[in-house]
Design an enzyme around this catalytic site. Structure first.
Site, PDB file in Angstrom:
ATOM      1  N   TYR A  65       6.513  42.745  31.547  1.00 52.56           N
ATOM      2  CA  TYR A  65       7.758  43.426  31.943  1.00 52.56           C
ATOM      3  C   TYR A  65       7.916  43.264  33.445  1.00 52.56           C
ATOM      4  O   TYR A  65       6.961  43.480  34.193  1.00 52.56           O
ATOM      5  CB  TYR A  65       7.710  44.912  31.560  1.00 52.56           C
ATOM      6  CG  TYR A  65       8.940  45.674  31.999  1.00 52.56           C
ATOM      7  CD1 TYR A  65      10.176  45.465  31.381  1.00 52.56           C
ATOM      8  CD2 TYR A  65       8.879  46.603  33.041  1.00 52.56           C
ATOM      9  CE1 TYR A  65      11.308  46.158  31.785  1.00 52.56           C
ATOM     10  CE2 TYR A  65      10.010  47.299  33.453  1.00 52.56           C
ATOM     11  CZ  TYR A  65      11.221  47.074  32.816  1.00 52.56           C
ATOM     12  OH  TYR A  65      12.342  47.759  33.227  1.00 52.56           O
ATOM     13  N   ASP A 154       3.238  39.735  39.692  1.00 51.15           N
ATOM     14  CA  ASP A 154       3.939  41.018  39.644  1.00 51.15           C
ATOM     15  C   ASP A 154       2.871  42.114  39.665  1.00 51.15           C
ATOM     16  O   ASP A 154       2.228  42.394  38.661  1.00 51.15           O
ATOM     17  CB  ASP A 154       4.788  41.089  38.373  1.00 51.15           C
ATOM     18  CG  ASP A 154       5.545  42.405  38.261  1.00 51.15           C
ATOM     19  OD1 ASP A 154       5.194  43.367  38.985  1.00 51.15           O
ATOM     20  OD2 ASP A 154       6.481  42.483  37.443  1.00 51.15           O
ATOM     21  N   LYS A 182       6.066  51.142  42.940  1.00 49.67           N
ATOM     22  CA  LYS A 182       5.406  52.385  42.532  1.00 49.67           C
ATOM     23  C   LYS A 182       4.489  52.993  43.588  1.00 49.67           C
ATOM     24  O   LYS A 182       4.930  53.744  44.452  1.00 49.67           O
ATOM     25  CB  LYS A 182       4.642  52.163  41.223  1.00 49.67           C
ATOM     26  CG  LYS A 182       5.539  51.677  40.076  1.00 49.67           C
ATOM     27  CD  LYS A 182       4.811  51.676  38.767  1.00 49.67           C
ATOM     28  CE  LYS A 182       5.546  50.920  37.667  1.00 49.67           C
ATOM     29  NZ  LYS A 182       6.688  51.605  37.106  1.00 49.67           N
TER      30      LYS A 182
HETATM   31  C1  LIG Z   1       4.959  45.140  36.048  1.00 53.02           C
HETATM   32  C2  LIG Z   1       6.284  45.746  36.394  1.00 53.02           C
HETATM   33  N1  LIG Z   1       7.153  45.039  37.122  1.00 53.02           N
HETATM   34  C3  LIG Z   1       8.346  45.542  37.499  1.00 53.02           C
HETATM   35  C4  LIG Z   1       8.730  46.815  37.120  1.00 53.02           C
HETATM   36  C5  LIG Z   1      10.054  47.349  37.543  1.00 53.02           C
HETATM   37  O1  LIG Z   1       9.866  48.338  38.507  1.00 53.02           O
HETATM   38  P1  LIG Z   1      10.973  49.467  38.742  1.00 53.02           P
HETATM   39  O2  LIG Z   1      10.974  50.336  37.530  1.00 53.02           O
HETATM   40  O3  LIG Z   1      10.527  50.186  39.988  1.00 53.02           O
HETATM   41  O4  LIG Z   1      12.274  48.777  38.930  1.00 53.02           O
HETATM   42  C6  LIG Z   1       7.856  47.591  36.349  1.00 53.02           C
HETATM   43  C7  LIG Z   1       8.222  48.950  35.950  1.00 53.02           C
HETATM   44  O5  LIG Z   1       7.527  49.642  35.265  1.00 53.02           O
HETATM   45  C8  LIG Z   1       6.610  47.048  35.972  1.00 53.02           C
HETATM   46  O6  LIG Z   1       5.743  47.731  35.214  1.00 53.02           O
END
Ligand SMILES: Cc1ncc(COP(=O)(O)O)c(C=O)c1O
Length: 329
Positions: A65, A154, A182
């Site tokens: 994700y 990521d 986060k």
């Molecule tokens: C691995 C990963 N990348 C990107 C995101 C997107 O982050 P945001 O919710 O701050 O837009 C998330 C969100 O949980 C994530 O788990």
């Protein structure tokens, strides 16, 4: 020009300090930009990769994700085209299976010279919890170099979760671009991305656009500095690991006593229950999806009645925090 530090507005100093403290945690982190979410951070890395390579396609992995913009919406190929998305975005996205070199190799072979970047959660924490197999990330590094694609980690979840810095420090593979989110904002809206100076330069030269009225805002920067102070206290991560090991031992004891068909996956303070017999290989999304759903629903409800709130979605792992007590474990 000599700049008097007192003349730099305090919010700019705060932003610079947070950027310096984050970039100091890894050799590959030359430069960093702040945005307001993990989604924006990943989006910017992809845009940079496309601009840098002059290519369009992005390879990712089923079950990963990366936020909710069109190019990465949804976690796998089957669910890719949600309502309202631009079908063109789907066409430029290629899906391989996590930990599966052969499936990625097929895509590289089918699209020579077309892939701008490979984006991966180095420790996949959105398909329950899937750890990288030996050799998988080094292979991605090597093939990206070979075909001229950029490797994007990521680390929106894993950054500062397992160690003071990106998890790439533990995994021994340096990406070309990293996305954070986060934790680095201490519970305020945050994202950040960066790494190679020669790629990031495209922003400075204004060849690639990155905006955001509230990007790097002082509230978030102050919260980020405060959380880094906490995370940087000696023994912080060791203590989280101790709790992870304690939980693992407790679950294992229970599993053995009750002959449960349960695989407990844990790294540092991230853990997941996967209701498949112990020893079942958990390599990719497909493996996780093989588990029956009812045992986790029962566990979730039973734990709620006992006063503990587990992740409501079977696809989400869980996290121990500094506040988790041994008694709760
Ligand atoms: C691995 C990963 N990348 C990107 C995101 C997107 O982050 P945001 O919710 O701050 O837009 C998330 C969100 O949980 C994530 O788990």
């Amino acid at each position: 020009m000599i700049v008097n530090p007192r003349s730099i507005p305090s919010h700019t100093r705060c932003r610079r300090e947070l950027a310096e403290r984050i970039t100091a945690t890894a050799d590959h982190l030359d430069q960093l930009r702040f945005v307001c979410s993990g989604t924006e951070a990943v989006m910017s890395t992809m845009r940079l990769a496309r601009a840098y390579t002059g290519r369009t396609r992005i390879m990712r992995f089923n079950g990963g994700y990366h936020g909710h913009f069109d190019l990465v919406q949804n976690k796998d190929e089957a669910r890719m085209l949600g309502a309202g998305l631009d079908p063109a975005a789907m066409r430029s996205t290629l899906f391989a299976d996590h930990n599966d070199v052969a499936s990625a190799e097929r895509l590289f072979a089918a699209h020579p010279g077309e892939i701008a970047a490979v984006v991966v959660e180095p420790i996949a924490a959105n398909m329950s919890l899937v750890l990288p197999e030996d050799g998988f990330l080094p292979w991605l590094r090597e093939i990206c170099d070979r075909v001229g694609a950029l490797l994007i980690f990521d680390e929106v979840i894993t950054g500062f979760r397992l160690t003071f810095g990106p998890s790439s420090n533990l995994l021994g593979v340096a990406p070309d671009l990293t996305a954070f989110g986060k934790i680095i904002g201490g519970c305020t809206p945050v994202g950040a991305f960066g790494d190679r100076r020669d790629v990031m330069r495209l922003l400075e030269e204004q060849k690639v656009l990155q905006g955001g009225t509230l990007a790097g805002n002082p509230l978030t920067m102050a919260a980020g500095l405060a959380i880094l102070d906490e995370l940087g206290t000696p023994g912080f991560y060791e203590e989280l690991e101790r709790k992870g090991a304690l939980l693992e031992a407790a679950v294992e004891k229970h599993r053995a006593a009750h002959w449960l068909a349960l695989t407990f996956v844990c790294t540092g303070s991230i853990f997941a229950f996967i209701f498949l017999p112990p020893g079942t290989p958990i390599r990719r999304q497909e493996d996780v999806e093989r588990q029956p759903r009812q045992p986790y629903t029962d566990l979730y409800q039973g734990m709620r009645e006992a006063g503990y709130h587990l992740a409501p979605d079977i696809e989400d792992p869980m996290y121990l925090s500094a506040a988790t007590t041994d008694k709760a474990i």
